[in-house]
Design a protein around this motif. Sequence first.
Motif, PDB file in Angstrom:
ATOM      1  N   ASP A   9      -1.963  10.129  -2.115  1.00  0.00           N
ATOM      2  CA  ASP A   9      -1.777  10.035  -3.561  1.00  0.00           C
ATOM      3  C   ASP A   9      -3.168  10.112  -4.191  1.00  0.00           C
ATOM      4  O   ASP A   9      -3.951   9.166  -4.072  1.00  0.00           O
ATOM      5  CB  ASP A   9      -1.094   8.711  -3.917  1.00  0.00           C
ATOM      6  N   ARG A  11      -4.297   9.654  -7.040  1.00  0.00           N
ATOM      7  CA  ARG A  11      -4.633   8.609  -8.007  1.00  0.00           C
ATOM      8  C   ARG A  11      -5.099   7.332  -7.323  1.00  0.00           C
ATOM      9  O   ARG A  11      -5.821   6.526  -7.929  1.00  0.00           O
ATOM     10  CB  ARG A  11      -3.415   8.287  -8.884  1.00  0.00           C
ATOM     11  N   ARG A  12      -4.695   7.137  -6.083  1.00  0.00           N
ATOM     12  CA  ARG A  12      -4.999   5.884  -5.404  1.00  0.00           C
ATOM     13  C   ARG A  12      -5.885   6.051  -4.180  1.00  0.00           C
ATOM     14  O   ARG A  12      -6.641   5.138  -3.831  1.00  0.00           O
ATOM     15  CB  ARG A  12      -3.691   5.200  -4.980  1.00  0.00           C
ATOM     16  N   ASP A  13      -5.775   7.179  -3.525  1.00  0.00           N
ATOM     17  CA  ASP A  13      -6.502   7.381  -2.278  1.00  0.00           C
ATOM     18  C   ASP A  13      -7.835   8.078  -2.531  1.00  0.00           C
ATOM     19  O   ASP A  13      -7.927   8.983  -3.376  1.00  0.00           O
ATOM     20  CB  ASP A  13      -5.673   8.233  -1.316  1.00  0.00           C
ATOM     21  N   TRP A  34     -10.620  17.111  -6.242  1.00  0.00           N
ATOM     22  CA  TRP A  34      -9.910  15.844  -6.067  1.00  0.00           C
ATOM     23  C   TRP A  34      -9.825  15.063  -7.368  1.00  0.00           C
ATOM     24  O   TRP A  34      -8.770  14.494  -7.708  1.00  0.00           O
ATOM     25  CB  TRP A  34     -10.579  15.004  -4.982  1.00  0.00           C
ATOM     26  N   GLU A  35     -10.925  15.044  -8.145  1.00  0.00           N
ATOM     27  CA  GLU A  35     -10.896  14.285  -9.393  1.00  0.00           C
ATOM     28  C   GLU A  35      -9.927  14.906 -10.400  1.00  0.00           C
ATOM     29  O   GLU A  35      -9.338  14.199 -11.226  1.00  0.00           O
ATOM     30  CB  GLU A  35     -12.299  14.174  -9.992  1.00  0.00           C
ATOM     31  N   ALA A  38      -6.488  13.836  -9.297  1.00  0.00           N
ATOM     32  CA  ALA A  38      -6.289  12.427  -9.639  1.00  0.00           C
ATOM     33  C   ALA A  38      -5.932  12.258 -11.108  1.00  0.00           C
ATOM     34  O   ALA A  38      -5.256  11.288 -11.476  1.00  0.00           O
ATOM     35  CB  ALA A  38      -7.548  11.628  -9.306  1.00  0.00           C
ATOM     36  N   PRO A  42       1.066  10.519 -12.653  1.00  0.00           N
ATOM     37  CA  PRO A  42       1.846   9.906 -11.570  1.00  0.00           C
ATOM     38  C   PRO A  42       2.802  10.907 -10.935  1.00  0.00           C
ATOM     39  O   PRO A  42       2.990  12.015 -11.408  1.00  0.00           O
ATOM     40  CB  PRO A  42       2.604   8.786 -12.283  1.00  0.00           C
ATOM     41  N   ARG A 103       6.368  10.953   1.027  1.00  0.00           N
ATOM     42  CA  ARG A 103       5.432  10.479   0.002  1.00  0.00           C
ATOM     43  C   ARG A 103       6.169   9.819  -1.162  1.00  0.00           C
ATOM     44  O   ARG A 103       5.758   8.773  -1.677  1.00  0.00           O
ATOM     45  CB  ARG A 103       4.588  11.650  -0.500  1.00  0.00           C
TER      46      ARG A 103
END
Length: 314
Positions: A9, A11-13, A34-35, A38, A42, A103
């Motif tokens: 995820d 947003r979290r990983d 990646w950013e 993110a 959701p 997931r």
Amino acid sequence: MSLQTEVLDPRRDPEPPWWQPLRDSAGLRATWAWETLAAAGPRLGIAAVHDGADLVAMATARWRLGVVHVIAPGSTGQPGWWVADSARQTELFGALGRGLLARFRYATLGTLWRELDGEQADAFTGIRLTRAVHPLAVMPIEWPNEAGWLRTLTANRRKSLRKGARALARDTGLVAASGPANELDADQLIGLIRRTEAKYNGPGRTPRMSDAWLRTLLADPEVRAVYYRDTERNLVAAFTILDHPSWPLAHYWGALPATEGGRKHLYFDGFRRTVGWAIAAEKHGLVWGKGLDDVKARLGCRLLPRYAVAVPPR
């Protein structure tokens, strides 16, 4: 060796150590930073398949109304997955699909894979539903200069583009340029994008993303723009481009209407300037995305068939 699937995820990983090397080797454009993933909101997930020490497949998807949509965030002009070996597509698509279902852990009706070519659509087995969707417009660069491209168009289209270019060159209140998108006013650029989204809300359009996602994307140095400003440096129109060593993707178009300081025919002149930029940069071609099929075909694009495949949970 059995396949191992990693589920993430953004947003979290944290960004995994293999992500940037994957982007570099697979040619994944700025929407895959990646950013930026993110910031996509959701219910976004990534599945990565490893075969021993080798990463062999990756996909991203969003859960919506009970369906896992495998799609690149914010772009219909590129697929939402990558596989290292097309000969293993059936096996790897299956592993990716199982990982994406794991997931989300929601009640799911199935998985919808988008932007498949014919061979990829045929790689799915078992119960499935396949449908043709809007084609993808691409333009191989086969000319040494802009004049060479213009000669491939009809006489009327060529005349119209040249006439428009001359008229805009005489417009002392307009300045045309290109460069990194992060050098432009993000608020103005997002405002232009939103106007076009509201006007062209039809099939094949780029999915609407949040302002936060757009700001993150437009700050990426790999995003370029072909744009027009007035004499007070206010943006009038712009194409944004997801750069790539060989095949950049023309991503967003935004423009003011003529009643608010815009100009007529800027889309066509911006198209011409984008082709000229790609030629000068020695790109192999341009991906022009989806929608406006007839317009893009008249400007020299090839329309590649694309398919969507829906499969039940397995």
